[in-house]
Motif scaffolding. Structure first.
Motif, short mmCIF file in Angstrom:
data_model
loop_
_atom_site.label_atom_id
_atom_site.label_comp_id
_atom_site.label_asym_id
_atom_site.label_seq_id
_atom_site.Cartn_x
_atom_site.Cartn_y
_atom_site.Cartn_z
N LEU A 55 0.83 -1.20 0.00
CA LEU A 55 0.00 0.00 0.00
C LEU A 55 0.86 1.25 0.00
N ALA A 56 1.96 1.23 0.74
CA ALA A 56 2.85 2.40 0.80
C ALA A 56 3.43 2.71 -0.57
N LEU A 57 3.99 1.70 -1.23
CA LEU A 57 4.61 1.94 -2.53
C LEU A 57 3.57 2.31 -3.59
N ALA A 58 2.43 1.62 -3.59
CA ALA A 58 1.41 1.89 -4.60
C ALA A 58 0.84 3.29 -4.46
N SER A 59 0.57 3.71 -3.24
CA SER A 59 -0.02 5.04 -3.04
C SER A 59 0.97 6.14 -3.39
N LEU A 60 2.25 5.92 -3.11
CA LEU A 60 3.26 6.92 -3.46
C LEU A 60 3.47 7.01 -4.96
N SER A 61 3.48 5.86 -5.64
CA SER A 61 3.64 5.89 -7.10
C SER A 61 2.44 6.58 -7.75
N PHE A 62 1.25 6.37 -7.21
CA PHE A 62 0.06 7.03 -7.74
C PHE A 62 0.05 8.52 -7.40
N GLY A 63 0.35 8.84 -6.14
CA GLY A 63 0.25 10.22 -5.69
C GLY A 63 1.25 11.16 -6.33
N THR A 64 2.37 10.61 -6.83
CA THR A 64 3.38 11.47 -7.46
C THR A 64 3.31 11.41 -8.98
N GLY A 65 2.38 10.66 -9.54
CA GLY A 65 2.40 10.39 -10.96
C GLY A 65 1.58 11.29 -11.85
#
Length: 332
Positions: free
Chosen positions: A263-273
């Protein structure tokens, strides 16, 4: 009448079966017991970590596996004896295999033609085109992928599958230098093969991958560097907090840990994309971008995926040592 006759299979007496089992057991020349094989390694993600104490009884074992206990000294970190241990090479090999599969699927599921997305509209901004839909789908898929790979490889190698995690555990004194060298080497090698397989799957090298593209004529390198550094720093605090902190073991454990890391990696990749037009978001895994460039072509900005991540690892390590989760006690 013949039609009313009942035919039954021969019945075997339960005592006869027990006798056959006992006879078969007596024929074995030796009895074998089995136990779960999770090699001690304090840098293991997923809540499966087994930490040894640095007592006198473990000195011989720690000579070959110094990162089975936390807070290694510089001499223990630089000890080269682990290079001669077969289990470490096996773990590094599995890191490479896991990286190959992870990089291939995350590239193939997140690639797009190598052109800049459509310009944001005045009404919807970035929320009505590929610059938003791509990171959204990629983030959802990455959550499942990272979670499952962490479950799969957590007990085998530690489920780093990412040079950023390995380098961060090295600076936090949870990973020895030999393990760090082998893990990063196999991760990068596996990622390169994953990128080549993605190109073979897509049929062309004319593609770009979410998290690994920047149009430098639109977004300055220094801006992308800042995003990469901050996103990676947040990822490390999240990953260490829910996947490597021994104080969370009874709360998070081996079941919830991989979900939270994913969840941490997925949300960060989405939130910065999607926020910045012309920028595909933070990489968070330099080996993945390296693999995507092997499959497509190398840009002149790939250095930020390594430099920003390593700086974030050092930054995180400072706070890890200032407020360590381990309390040193005298061995008896």
């Amino acid at each position: 009448m013949a039609g009313n006759q009942k035919h039954s299979a021969p019945q075997t007496n339960r005592h006869d079966l027990e006798g056959l089992a006992a006879s078969a057991a007596s024929d074995n020349s030796s009895d074998r017991d089995f136990e779960i094989n999770i090699p001690p390694f304090v840098g293991r993600l997923g809540g499966n970590g087994v930490a040894l104490s640095r007592s006198r009884s473990n000195v011989a074992f720690l000579e070959n596996v110094p990162d089975a206990a936390p807070l290694m000294s510089l001499r223990e970190i630089a000890n080269c004896k682990p290079f001669l241990t077969v289990p470490l090479w096996k773990s590094a090999l599995m890191e490479g295999v896991g990286s190959l599969m992870l990089v291939w699927i995350t590239i193939y599921a997140n690639l797009s033609p190598a052109v800049i997305p459509a310009t944001p509209t005045q009404r919807w901004g970035n929320f009505d085109n590929a610059s938003f839909i791509g990171p959204l789908i990629g983030g959802i898929l990455n959550f499942f992928y990272i979670t499952m790979f962490t479950f799969c490889f957590g007990a085998v190698s530690g489920a780093h599958l990412n040079p950023t995690i390995t380098i961060a555990t090295f600076f936090a004194r949870l990973c020895s230098l030999p393990r760090a060298i082998l893990y990063v080497s196999f991760q990068v090698g596996g990622a390169a093969l994953g990128g080549l397989l993605a190109r073979a799957s897509y049929g062309t090298r004319d593609f770009q991958v979410g998290g690994c593209w920047i149009y430098t004529d639109v977004v300055p390198i220094r801006d992308a560097f800042t995003v990469e550094f901050m996103a990676c720093t947040i990822l490390l605090f999240f990953a260490f907090g829910v996947g490597l902190d021994p104080r969370q073991k009874n709360i998070v454990g081996p079941t919830l840990g991989p979900f939270l890391v994913g969840l941490a990696l997925a949300s960060l990749s989405f939130g910065t994309g999607y926020t910045r037009y012309g920028y595909g978001g933070a990489s968070l895994n330099p080996a993945r971008c390296f693999g995507s460039y092997v499959g497509s072509s190398f840009p002149d900005f790939h250095w930020i995926h390594w430099v920003a991540d390593i700086v974030a690892c050092i930054f995180h390590a400072v706070f890890y040592h200032v407020v360590p989760p381990w309390e040193v006690q005298q061995s008896r």
